[in-house]
Design a protein around this motif. Sequence first.
Motif, PDB file in Angstrom:
ATOM      1  N   LEU A  36       0.945  -1.153   0.088  1.00  0.00           N
ATOM      2  CA  LEU A  36       0.047   0.047  -0.018  1.00  0.00           C
ATOM      3  C   LEU A  36       0.832   1.144   0.070  1.00  0.00           C
ATOM      4  N   ALA A  37       0.425   2.090  -0.520  1.00  0.00           N
ATOM      5  CA  ALA A  37       1.129   3.604  -0.671  1.00  0.00           C
ATOM      6  C   ALA A  37       0.183   4.623  -0.873  1.00  0.00           C
ATOM      7  N   VAL A  38       0.465   5.779  -0.518  1.00  0.00           N
ATOM      8  CA  VAL A  38      -0.212   7.090  -0.388  1.00  0.00           C
ATOM      9  C   VAL A  38       0.492   7.962  -0.690  1.00  0.00           C
ATOM     10  N   ALA A  39       0.229   9.093  -1.633  1.00  0.00           N
ATOM     11  CA  ALA A  39       1.116  10.198  -1.742  1.00  0.00           C
ATOM     12  C   ALA A  39      -0.149  11.209  -1.823  1.00  0.00           C
ATOM     13  N   GLU A  44       4.325  14.318  -2.440  1.00  0.00           N
ATOM     14  CA  GLU A  44       4.952  13.580  -1.076  1.00  0.00           C
ATOM     15  C   GLU A  44       4.488  12.263  -0.892  1.00  0.00           C
ATOM     16  N   ILE A  45       5.401  11.149  -0.624  1.00  0.00           N
ATOM     17  CA  ILE A  45       5.073  10.050  -0.148  1.00  0.00           C
ATOM     18  C   ILE A  45       4.802   9.982   1.216  1.00  0.00           C
ATOM     19  N   LEU A  46       3.375   9.847   1.653  1.00  0.00           N
ATOM     20  CA  LEU A  46       2.779   9.788   2.967  1.00  0.00           C
ATOM     21  C   LEU A  46       2.837   8.468   3.469  1.00  0.00           C
ATOM     22  N   PHE A  47       2.803   7.269   2.714  1.00  0.00           N
ATOM     23  CA  PHE A  47       2.893   5.994   3.300  1.00  0.00           C
ATOM     24  C   PHE A  47       3.441   4.999   2.242  1.00  0.00           C
ATOM     25  N   ASP A  48       4.051   4.002   2.340  1.00  0.00           N
ATOM     26  CA  ASP A  48       4.660   3.222   1.431  1.00  0.00           C
ATOM     27  C   ASP A  48       5.204   2.107   2.086  1.00  0.00           C
TER      28      ASP A  48
END
Length: 144
Positions: A36-39, A44-48
């Motif tokens: 899972l990834a959130v940008a 900006e990568i907020l979660f990866d």
Amino acid sequence: MGRKEGLKSYAPAAIAAIGCLTTGPNAKAGDGALALAVADGTGEILFDELVPREAQELETGRDEDPHLPAMIEGRKTPREQAPEIEEILSSAQLIVFYGKDVPAFLKKSGITLPQAKTLDLAHEFSEAHGAYGPGNRLLEGLHA
């Protein structure tokens, strides 16, 4: 206001783009999230994170890459990380993802999406969904 202007009206920091790598396309058939990834809209990568699958998914899901167990050893499941992911998504006014089952994979992982507009790029751009082709107006109106 047209679709393009509507999309441009969101502040980049108010946009969350979710990437979800899965074992297959169908959360209901036992496929599960592998990463899972959130940008945000600024890039900006907020979660990866690579994520281990839940025990019940392993029983019903597809075979995985044989190297995956070593790569995810000791990592938290999406369900264990749900509060962190939900906090990241909480300020999003527009959530972008690719694939109609992404919300189902998140829900299956214990992650609740906030009340926000959503934009499924697979739906918007795929001929299979009828959103791309001659005579169609691409990106016409936001999904509620």
